[in-house]
Design an enzyme around this catalytic site. Structure first.
Site, PDB file in Angstrom:
ATOM      1  N   GLU A 175      50.601  30.153  47.285  1.00  0.00           N
ATOM      2  CA  GLU A 175      51.663  30.348  46.296  1.00  0.00           C
ATOM      3  C   GLU A 175      53.076  30.343  46.878  1.00  0.00           C
ATOM      4  O   GLU A 175      53.859  31.277  46.651  1.00  0.00           O
ATOM      5  CB  GLU A 175      51.393  31.640  45.501  1.00  0.00           C
ATOM      6  CG  GLU A 175      50.013  31.622  44.866  1.00  0.00           C
ATOM      7  CD  GLU A 175      49.690  32.876  44.052  1.00  0.00           C
ATOM      8  OE1 GLU A 175      50.387  33.903  44.220  1.00  0.00           O
ATOM      9  OE2 GLU A 175      48.730  32.830  43.268  1.00  0.00           O
ATOM     10  N   ASN A 216      48.078  26.094  48.863  1.00  0.00           N
ATOM     11  CA  ASN A 216      47.406  26.397  47.592  1.00  0.00           C
ATOM     12  C   ASN A 216      48.425  27.007  46.632  1.00  0.00           C
ATOM     13  O   ASN A 216      49.227  27.861  47.034  1.00  0.00           O
ATOM     14  CB  ASN A 216      46.299  27.423  47.919  1.00  0.00           C
ATOM     15  CG  ASN A 216      45.310  27.650  46.811  1.00  0.00           C
ATOM     16  OD1 ASN A 216      44.759  26.692  46.263  1.00  0.00           O
ATOM     17  ND2 ASN A 216      45.055  28.912  46.471  1.00  0.00           N
ATOM     18  N   HIS A 252      44.197  28.367  37.176  1.00  0.00           N
ATOM     19  CA  HIS A 252      44.003  29.464  36.213  1.00  0.00           C
ATOM     20  C   HIS A 252      44.655  29.009  34.912  1.00  0.00           C
ATOM     21  O   HIS A 252      45.882  29.029  34.793  1.00  0.00           O
ATOM     22  CB  HIS A 252      44.645  30.751  36.723  1.00  0.00           C
ATOM     23  CG  HIS A 252      44.052  31.217  38.022  1.00  0.00           C
ATOM     24  ND1 HIS A 252      42.765  31.704  38.113  1.00  0.00           N
ATOM     25  CD2 HIS A 252      44.548  31.244  39.287  1.00  0.00           C
ATOM     26  CE1 HIS A 252      42.501  32.019  39.370  1.00  0.00           C
ATOM     27  NE2 HIS A 252      43.568  31.746  40.100  1.00  0.00           N
ATOM     28  N   GLU A 280      40.552  27.500  42.149  1.00  0.00           N
ATOM     29  CA  GLU A 280      40.408  28.795  41.452  1.00  0.00           C
ATOM     30  C   GLU A 280      40.322  28.595  39.949  1.00  0.00           C
ATOM     31  O   GLU A 280      41.031  29.245  39.176  1.00  0.00           O
ATOM     32  CB  GLU A 280      41.605  29.705  41.786  1.00  0.00           C
ATOM     33  CG  GLU A 280      41.845  29.896  43.266  1.00  0.00           C
ATOM     34  CD  GLU A 280      42.950  30.900  43.592  1.00  0.00           C
ATOM     35  OE1 GLU A 280      43.364  31.668  42.700  1.00  0.00           O
ATOM     36  OE2 GLU A 280      43.396  30.914  44.755  1.00  0.00           O
ATOM     37  N   ASP A 282      39.627  28.869  36.198  1.00  0.00           N
ATOM     38  CA  ASP A 282      39.098  29.654  35.077  1.00  0.00           C
ATOM     39  C   ASP A 282      39.944  29.323  33.858  1.00  0.00           C
ATOM     40  O   ASP A 282      41.069  28.851  33.982  1.00  0.00           O
ATOM     41  CB  ASP A 282      39.010  31.169  35.366  1.00  0.00           C
ATOM     42  CG  ASP A 282      40.290  31.811  35.865  1.00  0.00           C
ATOM     43  OD1 ASP A 282      41.394  31.264  35.621  1.00  0.00           O
ATOM     44  OD2 ASP A 282      40.210  32.891  36.487  1.00  0.00           O
TER      45      ASP A 282
END
Ligand code: XIL
Length: 388
Positions: A175, A216, A252, A280, A282
């Site tokens: 990040e 990432n 996400h 990641e 979702d």
């Protein structure tokens, strides 16, 4: 150093039987409606996501927590059956690993990694440099730049060295960007300057020259100012010869919000000469989730997975958890949940079947040729330097 663990070279090669079983299952499907009706059950090995993904030359991973891994049998069995890669969800973060300066605690990470090895799953390391989940001695230490540099170097080298034979890829910096594409104001940026990213990559590379090193971030799935910034950074790092091997797209997502430019964005990163991973995934839903919302969620999972399959250098998809029973979403996004492919009782949801369909044979437009050295990530060949 590898101790009781097999090294990369001697690691067991995942069974190829999955592919053969799949062909049989397919033939059964072609044999007519009666046979087709006997679709493989969700828990039959030939239908498992990991076998489908391996046949496509991709990984399918999940973020994992050590508690349920040892405490809940269905957690353990679903994870082992369906996934060929794991990411420790929190166990490798700075606060967990080095809660006091110089005092390391590997217990949680080791439990997950031992599980992964027993089940022939690769392990992705998350993460080395981040602004969040740092221990208070570090976050509040107000160290002088030189001292902070030494602290960061020691942490990176210790972690990467320890897992040299067991972790194949690291999210080196997590990040680093703001939404507008500017660099996030962190203590790393403030004290070490913009080049902290290149420096961290170099240290990690020196500690394990075989590890795949990633940057990432979230909200970089489609083309936007933040993914543009990631693109430019990776391009300039490559130009300077800094060791960078991949871009991690967290993923996400809010229900119904998969960017149309996802595949194009994955492709442009790949064309820089790096791997891309969905790290990641979702898709969160306002609770309670309706049937219609679960179907939309399934389509969202499919779209992301197909975007990855379409690009040869997109190496796979990792979901952030796998069961709604253990997901960070309800804790972090009030009133939202149901973000993962299995429900709270470990029953497969429409999103699970969408993943299975997306990974089914014939769907991999960007499939890697099956020559040695370009084999599936879950094989020994891709674990070697060959795929670098
Ligand atoms: C989350 C974990 O899932 C939670 O258990 C923890 O409380 C907070 O962090 N981006 C990341 C992950 O890179 O490390 C975060 O994981 C989710 C967002």
């Amino acid at each position: 150093m590898a101790g009781r663990f097999p090294s990369r070279a001697t690691r067991p090669i995942p069974s190829r039987l999955g592919g053969a079983a799949l062909v049989l299952a397919l033939l059964a499907g072609l044999a007519g409606p009666a046979a087709a009706a006997q679709e493989p059950r969700a828990d039959s090995p030939e239908a498992a996501l990991r076998h489908l993904a391996t046949a496509q030359g991709k990984h399918i991973g999940a973020a994992v927590a050590p508690g349920p891994l040892t405490g809940e049998k269905p957690y353990h069995s679903t994870l082992a059956r369906e996934f060929n890669e794991v990411t420790p969800e929190n166990a490798l973060k700075w606060a967990e690993v080095e809660p006091q300066r110089g005092k390391y605690d590997w217990s949680a990470a080791d439990r997950i990694i031992e599980f992964a090895q027993r089940h022939r799953q690769r392990v992705r390391g998350h993460t080395l440099v981040w602004h969040s989940q740092n221990p208070s001695w570090l976050a509040n230490g107000d160290f002088a730049p030189d001292e902070l540099r030494g602290i960061l170097r020691d942490h990176i080298v210790t972690k990467v060295n320890r897992y040299e034979d067991r972790i194949f890829a690291w999210d080196v910096v997590n990040e680093p960007f703001n939404e507008d594409g500017g660099m996030r104001e962190t203590m790393w940026l403030r004290k070490l300057g913009r080049d902290y990213i290149a420096t961290a990559l170099r240290w990690a590379h020196r500690a394990d020259p075989d590890a795949k090193l990633y940057l990432n971030d979230y909200n970089i799935m489609g083309i936007n100012p933040k993914s543009d910034a990631m693109y430019e950074l990776v391009r300039s790092l490559k130009r300077r010869g800094v060791p960078i091997h991949g871009v991690g797209i967290q993923g996400h997502r809010i229900l119904g919000q998969i960017p149309d430019s996802t595949e194009e964005n994955i492709r442009r990163f790949a064309e820089l000469g790096v791997d891309v991973a969905i790290t990641e995934l979702d898709v969160r839903i306002p609770m309670p989730a309706s049937e219609q919302e679960l179907r939309t969620q399934a389509a969202n999972y499919a779209q992301v997975t197909e975007g990855c399959l379409a690009v040869r250098r997109c190496v796979g998809v990792t979901t952030w958890g796998f069961t709604d029973r253990h997901s960070w979403i309800p804790d972090w996004f009030e009133g939202q949940g149901a973000a993962l492919p299995f429900d709270e009782q470990y029953r497969p949801k429409p999103a699970y079947y969408a993943l299975r369909e997306a990974l089914a044979p014939g769907n991999g437009r960007g499939r890697a040729p099956s020559a040695p050295g370009s084999a599936a990530p879950a094989t020994a060949a891709a674990d070697s330097r060959a795929g670098r």
